[in-house]
Design a protein around this motif. Sequence first.
Motif, PDB file in Angstrom:
ATOM      1  N   VAL A   1      36.891  36.854  51.774  1.00 41.92           N
ATOM      2  CA  VAL A   1      37.927  37.489  50.961  1.00 41.92           C
ATOM      3  C   VAL A   1      38.279  38.860  51.528  1.00 41.92           C
ATOM      4  CG1 VAL A   1      38.508  38.320  48.661  1.00 41.92           C
ATOM      5  CG2 VAL A   1      37.168  36.234  48.926  1.00 41.92           C
ATOM      6  N   THR A   2      37.299  39.563  52.086  1.00 40.63           N
ATOM      7  CA  THR A   2      37.577  40.869  52.703  1.00 40.63           C
ATOM      8  C   THR A   2      38.588  40.743  53.825  1.00 40.63           C
ATOM      9  OG1 THR A   2      35.301  41.539  52.193  1.00 40.63           O
ATOM     10  CG2 THR A   2      36.511  42.884  53.772  1.00 40.63           C
ATOM     11  N   THR A   3      38.423  39.711  54.639  1.00 38.73           N
ATOM     12  CA  THR A   3      39.370  39.475  55.735  1.00 38.73           C
ATOM     13  C   THR A   3      40.755  39.141  55.213  1.00 38.73           C
ATOM     14  OG1 THR A   3      37.556  38.668  57.114  1.00 38.73           O
ATOM     15  CG2 THR A   3      39.791  38.123  57.808  1.00 38.73           C
ATOM     16  N   GLU A   4      40.792  38.303  54.150  1.00 36.85           N
ATOM     17  CA  GLU A   4      42.085  37.946  53.553  1.00 36.85           C
ATOM     18  C   GLU A   4      42.814  39.189  53.058  1.00 36.85           C
ATOM     19  OE1 GLU A   4      43.602  35.078  53.177  1.00 36.85           O
ATOM     20  OE2 GLU A   4      42.143  33.458  53.271  1.00 36.85           O
ATOM     21  N   LEU A   5      42.110  40.062  52.347  1.00 33.81           N
ATOM     22  CA  LEU A   5      42.746  41.271  51.836  1.00 33.81           C
ATOM     23  C   LEU A   5      43.161  42.209  52.964  1.00 33.81           C
ATOM     24  CD1 LEU A   5      40.590  42.173  48.692  1.00 33.81           C
ATOM     25  CD2 LEU A   5      42.926  41.302  48.733  1.00 33.81           C
TER      26      LEU A   5
ATOM     27  N   PRO B   1      36.963  33.798  43.307  1.00 30.98           N
ATOM     28  CA  PRO B   1      36.585  34.966  44.118  1.00 30.98           C
ATOM     29  C   PRO B   1      37.781  35.759  44.622  1.00 30.98           C
ATOM     30  CG  PRO B   1      35.236  33.080  44.720  1.00 30.98           C
ATOM     31  CD  PRO B   1      36.305  32.569  43.798  1.00 30.98           C
ATOM     32  N   VAL B   2      38.852  35.068  44.999  1.00 30.91           N
ATOM     33  CA  VAL B   2      40.040  35.764  45.490  1.00 30.91           C
ATOM     34  C   VAL B   2      40.739  36.482  44.343  1.00 30.91           C
ATOM     35  CG1 VAL B   2      42.290  35.484  46.588  1.00 30.91           C
ATOM     36  CG2 VAL B   2      40.342  34.163  47.411  1.00 30.91           C
ATOM     37  N   VAL B   3      40.863  35.814  43.198  1.00 23.27           N
ATOM     38  CA  VAL B   3      41.510  36.441  42.041  1.00 23.27           C
ATOM     39  C   VAL B   3      40.748  37.692  41.617  1.00 23.27           C
ATOM     40  CG1 VAL B   3      42.143  36.138  39.619  1.00 23.27           C
ATOM     41  CG2 VAL B   3      42.485  34.265  41.235  1.00 23.27           C
ATOM     42  N   GLN B   4      39.427  37.594  41.555  1.00 22.17           N
ATOM     43  CA  GLN B   4      38.615  38.740  41.155  1.00 22.17           C
ATOM     44  C   GLN B   4      38.787  39.902  42.129  1.00 22.17           C
ATOM     45  OE1 GLN B   4      34.843  36.739  41.122  1.00 22.17           O
ATOM     46  NE2 GLN B   4      34.961  36.201  38.953  1.00 22.17           N
ATOM     47  N   ALA B   5      38.791  39.605  43.413  1.00 17.12           N
ATOM     48  CA  ALA B   5      38.928  40.664  44.410  1.00 17.12           C
ATOM     49  C   ALA B   5      40.300  41.320  44.334  1.00 17.12           C
ATOM     50  CB  ALA B   5      38.692  40.102  45.811  1.00 17.12           C
ATOM     51  N   VAL B   6      41.356  40.534  44.117  1.00 21.18           N
ATOM     52  CA  VAL B   6      42.705  41.089  44.023  1.00 21.18           C
ATOM     53  C   VAL B   6      42.827  41.997  42.804  1.00 21.18           C
ATOM     54  CG1 VAL B   6      45.128  40.524  43.610  1.00 21.18           C
ATOM     55  CG2 VAL B   6      43.829  39.235  45.302  1.00 21.18           C
ATOM     56  N   VAL B   7      42.278  41.565  41.671  1.00 21.60           N
ATOM     57  CA  VAL B   7      42.358  42.380  40.455  1.00 21.60           C
ATOM     58  C   VAL B   7      41.600  43.694  40.633  1.00 21.60           C
ATOM     59  CG1 VAL B   7      41.725  42.504  38.024  1.00 21.60           C
ATOM     60  CG2 VAL B   7      42.693  40.401  38.946  1.00 21.60           C
ATOM     61  N   VAL B   8      40.395  43.630  41.186  1.00 21.24           N
ATOM     62  CA  VAL B   8      39.611  44.854  41.389  1.00 21.24           C
ATOM     63  C   VAL B   8      40.300  45.770  42.402  1.00 21.24           C
ATOM     64  CG1 VAL B   8      37.400  45.775  42.204  1.00 21.24           C
ATOM     65  CG2 VAL B   8      37.436  43.763  40.738  1.00 21.24           C
TER      66      VAL B   8
ATOM     67  N   HIS C   1      33.640  34.601  49.462  1.00 14.06           N
ATOM     68  CA  HIS C   1      34.441  33.710  50.294  1.00 14.06           C
ATOM     69  C   HIS C   1      35.380  32.885  49.418  1.00 14.06           C
ATOM     70  CE1 HIS C   1      31.230  34.770  53.095  1.00 14.06           C
ATOM     71  NE2 HIS C   1      32.016  34.359  54.068  1.00 14.06           N
ATOM     72  N   SER C   2      36.545  32.599  49.948  1.00 12.28           N
ATOM     73  CA  SER C   2      37.522  31.797  49.227  1.00 12.28           C
ATOM     74  C   SER C   2      36.993  30.385  49.026  1.00 12.28           C
ATOM     75  CB  SER C   2      38.841  31.754  50.007  1.00 12.28           C
ATOM     76  OG  SER C   2      39.722  30.798  49.467  1.00 12.28           O
ATOM     77  N   LEU C   3      37.146  29.863  47.816  1.00 13.09           N
ATOM     78  CA  LEU C   3      36.711  28.500  47.541  1.00 13.09           C
ATOM     79  C   LEU C   3      37.658  27.480  48.159  1.00 13.09           C
ATOM     80  CD1 LEU C   3      35.719  28.886  43.771  1.00 13.09           C
ATOM     81  CD2 LEU C   3      34.231  29.000  45.771  1.00 13.09           C
TER      82      LEU C   3
ATOM     83  N   GLY D   1      51.780  38.565  51.614  1.00 13.04           N
ATOM     84  CA  GLY D   1      51.128  39.759  51.101  1.00 13.04           C
ATOM     85  C   GLY D   1      50.087  39.435  50.055  1.00 13.04           C
ATOM     86  N   VAL D   2      49.624  40.466  49.366  1.00 10.56           N
ATOM     87  CA  VAL D   2      48.597  40.289  48.346  1.00 10.56           C
ATOM     88  C   VAL D   2      49.143  39.506  47.159  1.00 10.56           C
ATOM     89  CG1 VAL D   2      47.029  41.499  46.773  1.00 10.56           C
ATOM     90  CG2 VAL D   2      47.449  42.416  49.048  1.00 10.56           C
ATOM     91  N   GLY D   3      50.416  39.712  46.821  1.00 15.62           N
ATOM     92  CA  GLY D   3      51.005  38.989  45.699  1.00 15.62           C
ATOM     93  C   GLY D   3      50.997  37.496  45.909  1.00 15.62           C
ATOM     94  N   SER D   4      51.427  37.029  47.084  1.00 17.97           N
ATOM     95  CA  SER D   4      51.408  35.594  47.364  1.00 17.97           C
ATOM     96  C   SER D   4      49.980  35.070  47.458  1.00 17.97           C
ATOM     97  CB  SER D   4      52.171  35.301  48.655  1.00 17.97           C
ATOM     98  OG  SER D   4      51.598  35.989  49.761  1.00 17.97           O
ATOM     99  N   LEU D   5      49.056  35.895  47.941  1.00 23.57           N
ATOM    100  CA  LEU D   5      47.646  35.504  47.966  1.00 23.57           C
ATOM    101  C   LEU D   5      47.136  35.293  46.544  1.00 23.57           C
ATOM    102  CD1 LEU D   5      44.933  35.149  49.510  1.00 23.57           C
ATOM    103  CD2 LEU D   5      44.590  37.612  49.229  1.00 23.57           C
ATOM    104  N   ALA D   6      47.484  36.203  45.633  1.00 27.08           N
ATOM    105  CA  ALA D   6      47.060  36.067  44.242  1.00 27.08           C
ATOM    106  C   ALA D   6      47.680  34.845  43.591  1.00 27.08           C
ATOM    107  CB  ALA D   6      47.433  37.321  43.464  1.00 27.08           C
ATOM    108  N   ALA D   7      48.956  34.579  43.871  1.00 28.27           N
ATOM    109  CA  ALA D   7      49.617  33.413  43.280  1.00 28.27           C
ATOM    110  C   ALA D   7      48.939  32.125  43.725  1.00 28.27           C
ATOM    111  CB  ALA D   7      51.094  33.400  43.672  1.00 28.27           C
ATOM    112  N   GLY D   8      48.638  32.017  45.019  1.00 23.05           N
ATOM    113  CA  GLY D   8      47.956  30.822  45.503  1.00 23.05           C
ATOM    114  C   GLY D   8      46.555  30.679  44.935  1.00 23.05           C
ATOM    115  N   ALA D   9      45.856  31.806  44.785  1.00 19.21           N
ATOM    116  CA  ALA D   9      44.490  31.765  44.251  1.00 19.21           C
ATOM    117  C   ALA D   9      44.493  31.358  42.783  1.00 19.21           C
ATOM    118  CB  ALA D   9      43.827  33.120  44.424  1.00 19.21           C
ATOM    119  N   ILE D  10      45.477  31.838  42.018  1.00 22.38           N
ATOM    120  CA  ILE D  10      45.540  31.483  40.595  1.00 22.38           C
ATOM    121  C   ILE D  10      45.836  30.002  40.427  1.00 22.38           C
ATOM    122  CG2 ILE D  10      46.861  31.837  38.475  1.00 22.38           C
ATOM    123  CD1 ILE D  10      47.207  34.765  39.373  1.00 22.38           C
TER     124      ILE D  10
END
Length: 326
Positions: A97-101, A290-297, A89-91, A275-284
Amino acid sequence: MTARPAFQALGALRLAGRVGRAAAVLLLVAVAVLALPHLMPGSPAVAALGPTATPEQIATYEASLGLDENVLAATWRWLGNALHGDLGHSLSTGAAVTTELADRIPVTLELFVSAQVVALGLALPVALFSAWRPGGAVDRIATAGAFVWLAVPGFVLGLLLIWLAAVQLRILPATGWTPFTEDPVENLRHLVLPALTLGLTEAAVFTRTLRGQLLDTLDQTYIAAARSRGMGTVRLLLRRALRPSSLPLVTLIGIGVGTSLGGSVLVETLFAVPGVGSLAAGAISGRDFPVVQAVVVASAAGVVAATLAVDLLYRKLDPRIADDHR
């Protein structure tokens, strides 16, 4: 006839070997990404919560990241949950995180496909004409133009497109997004600028790559034989030269499928595309591990799957590759 089943069995074994190697690579990426919070100096909880965080808050945060376990135990638990569709789950938001992706990946893939349509629509005719008349006016202009586009950073091109289409002409929205299921027309209007920003840059790469391959192919003996038989120029280029010359292009597109999941951060952030890119930027920026790890994997899984697909597609485009492996 007796050799054919043997070749098929050998091909199946090779495919199984590639799948096994791909799974091993993906496992190593997952272990490396999940180990990062454990390897960081200090506590990620202090960096995320600030120096005023209480010991109870720090302990809760570390437990949410699995830092109260050793690296192997935390990795094993995460992989077991991931196989059941649970990526944590997103912190920041508390959402799964599955739903977010699941919400973001279709947006990124739509942007990627649109960008490839733009890039191929420009690169194919220009590369074919340039290779057929090397050194001509079109070839010189295309070569100079490709170098110019490659020299322009993506965010600069995006800002120029926003200034032209949204500010000066006022024909397209500058930012925002509308899902295709809600309004297809508005979805297309919001898609044009980010797709052009990605597609124009990739068109320059595609043009240079395909032109070089076409020049080599057009020097082959079978091309000269086809010319001597009176085959028309268009048919010669499309039926004889383009197919064997497109292998590097297929590689670029295939790898782009995976890298688009995490590599479109700049464009998605600039145009506010969810998209996933903006999700990763916000998570970083929010240290949402948890979100960063899921995006990378997920990005690694996309690259691995695309690599396997490209390898199989090679054999369809050029049967000589399959013959060499036999």
